[in-house]
Design a protein around this motif. Structure first.
Motif, PDB file in Angstrom:
ATOM      1  N   SER A 128      -8.633   2.462  -9.371  1.00 32.52           N
ATOM      2  CA  SER A 128      -8.957   1.914 -10.699  1.00 32.52           C
ATOM      3  C   SER A 128      -7.835   1.006 -11.199  1.00 32.52           C
ATOM      4  N   ASP A 129      -7.023   1.427 -12.174  1.00 32.99           N
ATOM      5  CA  ASP A 129      -6.048   0.499 -12.738  1.00 32.99           C
ATOM      6  C   ASP A 129      -4.617   0.800 -12.292  1.00 32.99           C
ATOM      7  N   LYS A 130      -4.468   1.381 -11.106  1.00 31.15           N
ATOM      8  CA  LYS A 130      -3.134   1.754 -10.644  1.00 31.15           C
ATOM      9  C   LYS A 130      -2.987   1.388  -9.163  1.00 31.15           C
ATOM     10  N   ILE A 131      -1.824   0.879  -8.806  1.00 32.09           N
ATOM     11  CA  ILE A 131      -1.573   0.612  -7.389  1.00 32.09           C
ATOM     12  C   ILE A 131      -1.391   1.960  -6.695  1.00 32.09           C
ATOM     13  N   SER A 132      -2.126   2.219  -5.613  1.00 33.72           N
ATOM     14  CA  SER A 132      -1.782   3.441  -4.873  1.00 33.72           C
ATOM     15  C   SER A 132      -0.830   3.087  -3.747  1.00 33.72           C
ATOM     16  N   SER A 133      -1.012   1.922  -3.107  1.00 31.63           N
ATOM     17  CA  SER A 133       0.058   1.421  -2.257  1.00 31.63           C
ATOM     18  C   SER A 133      -0.073  -0.073  -2.041  1.00 31.63           C
ATOM     19  N   LEU A 134       1.075  -0.661  -1.746  1.00 24.86           N
ATOM     20  CA  LEU A 134       1.134  -2.066  -1.344  1.00 24.86           C
ATOM     21  C   LEU A 134       1.551  -2.076   0.104  1.00 24.86           C
ATOM     22  N   ILE A 135       0.869  -2.897   0.887  1.00 23.86           N
ATOM     23  CA  ILE A 135       1.242  -3.049   2.279  1.00 23.86           C
ATOM     24  C   ILE A 135       1.814  -4.459   2.388  1.00 23.86           C
ATOM     25  N   ILE A 136       3.112  -4.530   2.608  1.00 22.60           N
ATOM     26  CA  ILE A 136       3.771  -5.837   2.649  1.00 22.60           C
ATOM     27  C   ILE A 136       4.057  -6.187   4.106  1.00 22.60           C
ATOM     28  N   GLY A 137       3.341  -7.177   4.611  1.00 20.24           N
ATOM     29  CA  GLY A 137       3.507  -7.605   6.012  1.00 20.24           C
ATOM     30  C   GLY A 137       4.466  -8.780   6.075  1.00 20.24           C
ATOM     31  N   ILE A 138       5.386  -8.710   7.024  1.00 19.18           N
ATOM     32  CA  ILE A 138       6.368  -9.779   7.189  1.00 19.18           C
ATOM     33  C   ILE A 138       6.374 -10.214   8.643  1.00 19.18           C
TER      34      ILE A 138
END
Ligand code: BTN
Length: 253
Positions: A128-138
């Motif tokens: 909903s209105d909350k990040i549960s995770s960010l996957i940052i690819g580099i």
């Protein structure tokens, strides 16, 4: 990773000789509850993904292909700021390890001498209105030689090895990146985006220049005036109208 100078980031590393995509693997790990700071690294990716559904060439042993799991307690609208935090941490790590000061092209490319050396892809898992995770690819072109790039990207891509003339230690670069990422992330959480924005602007190439932004809804030409504290690019067109750009491909004109 010996000599790691972080508290949380990179303490939990999943290393693979070969993967389809570290991004895909990290999504699964995050979904299964992997803690913040979990890092997925692969020597080779057989189906690396770039922005806008593009393919990402991920040669074995030459590059740094990795995805980091971050779990900020923030709304999804703040996800784009993490691309900028990551770009600054990458730029700072490249500076520390190679002595070369790279440039950042909004939102996510890190360049040396006008050629792309790093791409960043930030993806979101939200409830909903909350990040549960960010996957940052580099994806970082580290020890590629000129012959390692396909002909269609050879004139726009480069590597740290090509620019520096020396092979670099990928482990040292990853450690340096994690150190700066942890530092800037914590500054961001405690002091807000502004200090990161100021750092980002010190590396940015397009600010103050005339650019062409190709977005999903059309092309906007004008002068890049800066980024907001949300990480949105502002362009002033020839009529003096200010446009907020959330996602686009940027060319200097
Ligand atoms: C871009 O289009 O510039 C972003 C490229 C991101 C590539 C990296 S490599 C590690 C991670 N795994 C992927 O499949 N993509 C990202």
């Amino acid at each position: 990773l010996y000599g790691l100078e972080t508290d949380r980031f990179g303490r939990n590393v999943h290393y693979y000789e070969s993967l389809g995509s570290t991004q895909k693997e990290a999504h699964q790990l995050a979904y299964d509850g992997a803690p913040e700071g979990t890092l997925v690294v692969a020597e080779e990716q057989t189906s690396g993904r770039g922005r806008l559904g593009r393919e990402w060439h991920s040669l074995s042993g030459k590059g740094i292909w990795m995805s980091l799991i971050v779990r900020p307690d923030l709304p999804p609208q703040q996800a784009p700021q993490f691309t900028l935090i990551t770009a600054v941490a990458v730029a700072r790590a490249i500076e520390e390890i190679t002595g070369i000061t790279p440039e950042i092209k909004w939102p996510n490319d890190v360049l040396i001498n006008g050629k792309k050396v790093v791409g960043i892809l930030t993806e979101l898992q939200a409830e909903s209105d909350k990040i549960s995770s960010l996957i940052i690819g580099i994806g970082m072109n580290a020890n590629h030689g000129p012959e390692d790039f396909p002909p269609n990207v050879a004139h726009t891509a480069t590597s740290l090895f090509i620019e520096k003339g020396e092979k670099i230690s990928r482990a040292a670069l990853i450690q340096s990146f994690l150190k700066y990422f942890e530092r800037y992330y914590s500054i961001y959480i405690t002091e807000g985006f502004k200090p990161v924005r100021i750092l980002w602007e010190s590396y940015a190439i397009s600010i103050g220049k005339r650019i062409k932004a190709t977005t999903v809804t059309g092309v906007i030409t004008g002068r890049a005036i800066g980024i907001t504290d949300e990480g949105i690019l502002k362009i002033e067109d020839d009529e003096g109208i200010i446009h907020n750009i959330y996602s686009a491909d940027i060319q200097q004109t």
